[in-house]
Design a protein around this motif. Sequence first.
Motif, PDB file in Angstrom:
ATOM      1  N   GLN A 107      -4.008   2.967  13.235  1.00 32.09           N
ATOM      2  CA  GLN A 107      -4.682   2.682  14.503  1.00 32.09           C
ATOM      3  C   GLN A 107      -6.195   2.713  14.349  1.00 32.09           C
ATOM      4  N   LEU A 108      -6.688   3.348  13.290  1.00 34.60           N
ATOM      5  CA  LEU A 108      -8.129   3.456  13.088  1.00 34.60           C
ATOM      6  C   LEU A 108      -8.709   2.139  12.607  1.00 34.60           C
ATOM      7  N   ALA A 109      -9.879   1.824  13.101  1.00 39.16           N
ATOM      8  CA  ALA A 109     -10.560   0.611  12.663  1.00 39.16           C
ATOM      9  C   ALA A 109     -10.881   0.713  11.181  1.00 39.16           C
ATOM     10  N   GLY A 110     -10.553  -0.347  10.440  1.00 40.33           N
ATOM     11  CA  GLY A 110     -10.852  -0.396   9.022  1.00 40.33           C
ATOM     12  C   GLY A 110      -9.799   0.216   8.131  1.00 40.33           C
ATOM     13  N   VAL A 111      -8.686   0.707   8.714  1.00 37.44           N
ATOM     14  CA  VAL A 111      -7.627   1.329   7.930  1.00 37.44           C
ATOM     15  C   VAL A 111      -6.429   0.381   7.881  1.00 37.44           C
ATOM     16  N   SER A 112      -6.209  -0.196   6.722  1.00 38.75           N
ATOM     17  CA  SER A 112      -5.074  -1.088   6.527  1.00 38.75           C
ATOM     18  C   SER A 112      -3.845  -0.280   6.131  1.00 38.75           C
ATOM     19  N   GLU A 113      -2.745  -0.982   5.936  1.00 40.22           N
ATOM     20  CA  GLU A 113      -1.523  -0.293   5.523  1.00 40.22           C
ATOM     21  C   GLU A 113      -1.700   0.395   4.180  1.00 40.22           C
ATOM     22  N   GLU A 114      -2.334  -0.277   3.219  1.00 43.16           N
ATOM     23  CA  GLU A 114      -2.510   0.303   1.893  1.00 43.16           C
ATOM     24  C   GLU A 114      -3.420   1.530   1.952  1.00 43.16           C
ATOM     25  N   ILE A 115      -4.469   1.470   2.748  1.00 37.66           N
ATOM     26  CA  ILE A 115      -5.361   2.619   2.896  1.00 37.66           C
ATOM     27  C   ILE A 115      -4.617   3.776   3.541  1.00 37.66           C
ATOM     28  N   ALA A 116      -3.848   3.476   4.590  1.00 33.99           N
ATOM     29  CA  ALA A 116      -3.114   4.528   5.291  1.00 33.99           C
ATOM     30  C   ALA A 116      -2.122   5.216   4.358  1.00 33.99           C
ATOM     31  N   LYS A 117      -1.427   4.433   3.537  1.00 36.23           N
ATOM     32  CA  LYS A 117      -0.471   5.038   2.610  1.00 36.23           C
ATOM     33  C   LYS A 117      -1.175   5.895   1.571  1.00 36.23           C
ATOM     34  N   SER A 118      -2.350   5.494   1.127  1.00 39.64           N
ATOM     35  CA  SER A 118      -3.091   6.294   0.150  1.00 39.64           C
ATOM     36  C   SER A 118      -3.566   7.605   0.769  1.00 39.64           C
ATOM     37  N   ILE A 119      -4.032   7.550   2.015  1.00 37.97           N
ATOM     38  CA  ILE A 119      -4.447   8.783   2.696  1.00 37.97           C
ATOM     39  C   ILE A 119      -3.252   9.700   2.901  1.00 37.97           C
ATOM     40  N   ALA A 120      -2.107   9.119   3.325  1.00 36.75           N
ATOM     41  CA  ALA A 120      -0.908   9.917   3.531  1.00 36.75           C
ATOM     42  C   ALA A 120      -0.402  10.507   2.219  1.00 36.75           C
ATOM     43  N   GLY A 121      -0.663   9.829   1.103  1.00 38.37           N
ATOM     44  CA  GLY A 121      -0.278  10.377  -0.180  1.00 38.37           C
ATOM     45  C   GLY A 121      -1.087  11.595  -0.568  1.00 38.37           C
TER      46      GLY A 121
END
Length: 363
Positions: free
Chosen positions: A268-282
Motif C-alpha cells: 500500500q505504500l507509495a514506491g513499494v512494489s511486490e518485489e520490494i515488499a517481499k524483500s522487506i518481509a523477508g
Amino acid sequence: KPLTDQGVGTRRVPPCRDAAAAANVALRVSAALCGADAGGPLWPKLQEALQESGIAWSPIDHVMLGGGPPQPWGSSGDGGSDGSGGARWAYLESDFPYAPHRALVAASTGGGVTGAPSADEAASSGGAGSAMTTRFPLLLAFEDVGSARAAPEALGALAAWLRSAPRPFGAQARLLLVLIGEARSGVAQRQEQALVLSASLVRHGVGSVEVCSVEHASRYVVQCALSVAESRKRRLPSRFKVAGVRCQTLPRDPQDRLRLTWVSQLMQLAGVSEEIAKSIAGRHSSPGALMQAISDAFGASGASSSSAGARGPADASALADAFLADLEFPIRGKKGTRRLGPVVSRRIFALFHPEALPEHVLV
C-alpha cells in the motif's frame, strides 16, 4: 474532465449479466425529461439505452413529491404543483437497501476487514449499517454544458428541495449534475465554469460529470444503474489486498496467510512494489518485528526523542535514510538486483516508528 471518445460513452453498454438484477433498479424520470415535447434529443437515446439493458423506467409522480422542483440555473421560479417545470432530472430507485462502499467501511467495526458484508447483509443486521442505507442511490440533473456558468445557488436550491420533506430521498441524497456537450467557450469562461462547479460541490454537495453527447449521457446513466444493481450481490473488498491481488508470485497457502497480508500491507505504500515488499518481509517477518527493529536502531543510535537535542535532527534523518537503503530486491524479468535507496527507507521508517506522528500514518 469530459468523457471523450475513449471514455464511457463509446462502448456499447452490455445487458446486465443477471436479468433479475437489472429488475431490482428502476429509473424515475421527470416530465420535463420524458414528455412528448420535452427532453430534447436526450430522452430518445436514454430510452433506447434503458431498453437495451433491461432497466425499467417510469415518470416521476410529482404530486407525491409535493410539486415540481425549482428550475436550475435561475430559470423561472418554481416548477409548479403538476411537475411541469423545466428542470430535467431523474433518480434511481432500488428495491433493496443500497449503501455506498465508503459508508459501509466507515460503519464496520473491523475497519474494512475481509468478509465485510454486502449492503443487503448490513441492512438486515440492523445497527449503523441499516441507518445509512437508502433505496434512492443517485439523483441526476441534466443540463447543457453552456448553462453551467450560472450561480451555484440556483443548483443549491434544487439540491435543498430534493433533500427536504416530503421528498423521500433524505438529507444525504447524492445529487449528480450531468453536463452534456462539448465546451466551446474561451479560457476565462471555462475557468468560471470550474469555479461554479467547485462551489456547488463544496457548498451543496453536488457532484458533476461532463459528457460529450446525449449518447454518452445515456450510457453513463445506464452504467450507474447497472452498478447499483450488481452491488446487491457484491461483497465489500478488504482494506488491504489480503488475497494478494497484485502478489503474482506468492503461493496461495492458507498456512501462509499472515505473510500474504503483511506483503499486501507493505504494497500500500507509495514506491513499494511486490518485489520490494517481499524483500522487506523477508528481513522483517511482521509489522511488530519491523517496528521493534526501528525502535532498536533508533535507541542504539542515541537519536531518541529524549536525546534529539544532543544529536540533532540530522542524525535521525540519516538513520531513517540508511535503515533499509541497502536492502536488495530482484528486478522482475531480469537477473540483477537493485537497492531500495533512502527515499523509500525514510518513508517506511517514519511510518512504522513507535513514535510516528499522525501525519505520517496512512489511512
